[in-house]
Design a protein around this motif. Structure first.
Motif, short mmCIF file in Angstrom:
data_model
loop_
_atom_site.label_atom_id
_atom_site.label_comp_id
_atom_site.label_asym_id
_atom_site.label_seq_id
_atom_site.Cartn_x
_atom_site.Cartn_y
_atom_site.Cartn_z
N HIS A 71 0.83 -1.21 0.00
CA HIS A 71 0.00 0.00 0.00
C HIS A 71 0.87 1.26 0.00
O HIS A 71 0.65 2.19 -0.79
N GLU A 72 1.86 1.30 0.87
CA GLU A 72 2.69 2.50 1.00
C GLU A 72 3.57 2.74 -0.23
O GLU A 72 3.98 3.88 -0.47
N ASN A 73 3.83 1.70 -1.01
CA ASN A 73 4.66 1.85 -2.21
C ASN A 73 3.86 1.86 -3.50
O ASN A 73 4.44 1.83 -4.58
N SER A 74 2.54 1.92 -3.39
CA SER A 74 1.70 2.14 -4.56
C SER A 74 1.75 3.61 -4.95
O SER A 74 2.16 4.47 -4.17
N LEU A 75 1.33 3.91 -6.18
CA LEU A 75 1.52 5.25 -6.75
C LEU A 75 0.28 6.11 -6.57
O LEU A 75 -0.83 5.71 -6.95
N GLU A 76 0.46 7.29 -6.01
CA GLU A 76 -0.58 8.32 -6.00
C GLU A 76 -0.38 9.21 -7.22
O GLU A 76 0.74 9.65 -7.50
N MET A 77 -1.47 9.51 -7.92
CA MET A 77 -1.35 10.22 -9.19
C MET A 77 -0.88 11.67 -9.03
O MET A 77 -0.37 12.26 -9.98
N ASP A 78 -1.07 12.25 -7.84
CA ASP A 78 -0.64 13.63 -7.63
C ASP A 78 0.64 13.70 -6.80
O ASP A 78 0.95 14.73 -6.22
N SER A 79 1.41 12.62 -6.79
CA SER A 79 2.61 12.55 -5.96
C SER A 79 3.84 13.08 -6.70
O SER A 79 3.84 13.27 -7.92
N LEU A 80 4.91 13.31 -5.95
CA LEU A 80 6.18 13.71 -6.54
C LEU A 80 6.73 12.62 -7.45
O LEU A 80 7.36 12.91 -8.47
N GLN A 81 6.50 11.36 -7.08
CA GLN A 81 7.00 10.26 -7.91
C GLN A 81 6.30 10.25 -9.27
O GLN A 81 6.94 10.06 -10.31
N ALA A 82 4.98 10.48 -9.27
CA ALA A 82 4.26 10.55 -10.53
C ALA A 82 4.73 11.73 -11.37
O ALA A 82 4.87 11.63 -12.59
N LYS A 83 5.01 12.85 -10.72
CA LYS A 83 5.49 14.03 -11.44
C LYS A 83 6.85 13.75 -12.08
O LYS A 83 7.12 14.21 -13.20
N ARG A 84 7.71 12.98 -11.40
CA ARG A 84 9.01 12.65 -11.98
C ARG A 84 8.85 11.87 -13.27
O ARG A 84 9.58 12.10 -14.25
N ILE A 85 7.91 10.93 -13.29
CA ILE A 85 7.68 10.14 -14.49
C ILE A 85 7.12 11.02 -15.61
O ILE A 85 7.55 10.95 -16.76
N ALA A 86 6.14 11.87 -15.27
CA ALA A 86 5.55 12.76 -16.28
C ALA A 86 6.60 13.73 -16.82
O ALA A 86 6.65 14.00 -18.03
N ASP A 87 7.44 14.26 -15.94
CA ASP A 87 8.50 15.18 -16.38
C ASP A 87 9.49 14.47 -17.30
O ASP A 87 9.99 15.06 -18.27
N ALA A 88 9.77 13.20 -17.01
CA ALA A 88 10.69 12.45 -17.86
C ALA A 88 10.08 12.22 -19.24
O ALA A 88 10.78 12.30 -20.26
#
Length: 337
Positions: A71-88
């Motif tokens: 659960h804690e390592n699943s992706l939130e769509m508005d997270s910094l991790q998601a932003k990193r992927i979108a920026d890439a």
């Protein structure tokens, strides 16, 4: 599709149950695909943070030891991790279809996130009905998940795993003139000696039939089970018998059912590449279009409700006042969030 395009299809193991590590690996694979001229890259089912194989290996109580970490390592769509992927995606100018365990408050969904070459979200779908034991961990999608998206590369859609055995769901995408289909799969290495239904022959065939039925290109991205995952999950001989390492069977399939890329070995990490020629769809559609000239809507038709369904509906205050009056034609105004 107006021109030929080069695409990429991932066959790899995630950094299991590790959001940050898998985001790093995701961006690395995107960079590799972009260097090789691909304009679209497709990832496996629940690539982030990996498929929850623990659901298949023992009782729900035993599997709960992994649930918090999952659960804690699943992706939130508005997270910094998601932003990193979108920026890439924007930096590389590549379109991405990413398989995720999507976290929304206390609920997880088996998702596919469609990102364009500018890093913008084209769409985000959720598996309509998680399969078998998956239902102990994941929620369900709704009709909005049966959408085909118009993009500069062509009409793009996707399904997860055994959604490819749902005839009506498939037909819904065929009817929207899907041109490129991203089929997200886990690994074909569970219960290998018990049933053919979960094995590579059946499930690769499902992707191949999808291409032929829909006269579309299919990027069937399939993950690997790594030895590290086996060490973590298989705590006794019984579990080792149920889940094996490997199981990667990624394919890129043309509208006539042919392989457009040489498959990798089932335990080999890498990326498959192919160039998609739109002319191949023309020849396939001429022969058979199940939602067009090869259909019989006077005999069988599909009823499709693509509207999103939400658990809370906020009623307009004006409607509340009207509803308490005796006016027979009080209008209903509401907003779904």
């Amino acid at each position: 599709m107006k021109q030929a395009i080069k695409v990429a299809c991932v066959q790899a193991a995630p950094v299991y149950l590790d959001l940050e590590g898998t985001v790093e690996k995701t961006i690395g694979l995107m960079e590799e695909a972009a260097r090789n001229g691909a304009r679209l890259i497709a990832f496996p089912e629940t690539w982030i943070p990996g498929y929850p194989w623990f659901l298949w290996l023992d009782s729900p109580a035993w599997g709960m030891q992994f649930v918090r970490q999952y659960h804690e390592n699943s992706l939130e769509m508005d997270s910094l991790q998601a932003k990193r992927i979108a920026d890439a995606a924007k930096r590389l100018g590549i379109m991405v279809v990413l398989g995720t365990s999507e976290r929304v408050n206390g609920t997880l969904y088996m998702g596919q996130w469609f990102i364009d070459e500018n890093g913008e979200t084209i769409g985000a779908r959720r598996k309509l009905k998680p399969t078998f034991v998956e239902r102990t961990l994941f929620g369900e999608g709704d009709g909005a998940s049966l959408s085909v998206y118009e993009t500069p590369l062509g009409n793009l859609g996707g399904l997860c795993c055994w959604e490819h055995l749902q005839p009506l769901s498939k037909y819904a995408l065929y009817a929207q003139n899907e041109e490129i289909h991203c089929a997200a799969w886990p690994s074909f290495s569970i219960y290998r000696h018990a049933t053919a239904a979960l094995g590579p022959e059946v499930n690769v065939a499902a992707s191949r039939i999808y291409a032929v039925e829909g006269q579309c290109f299919v990027l069937a991205s399939c993950a690997l089970v790594s030895p590290t995952m086996i060490d973590l999950l298989c705590s006794d001989e019984n579990k080792h018998a149920l889940l094996q390492a490997g199981g990667g069977y990624s394919r890129i399939i043309g509208p006539d059912g042919s392989d457009l890329a040489t498959p990798l070995a089932e335990n080999e990490e890498g990326i498959l590449y192919a160039t998609l020629d739109p002319g191949a769809r023309i020849f396939a559609k001429t022969a058979a279009d199940p939602a067009g000239h090869y259909s019989r809507p006077d005999v069988t038709r599909l009823l499709l409700d693509r509207s999103p369904k939400t658990p809370v509906v906020h009623v307009d205050p004006d409607y509340s006042q009207q509803a308490t009056s005796n006016e027979p034609q009080a209008a209903v105004h509401f907003q779904e969030l």
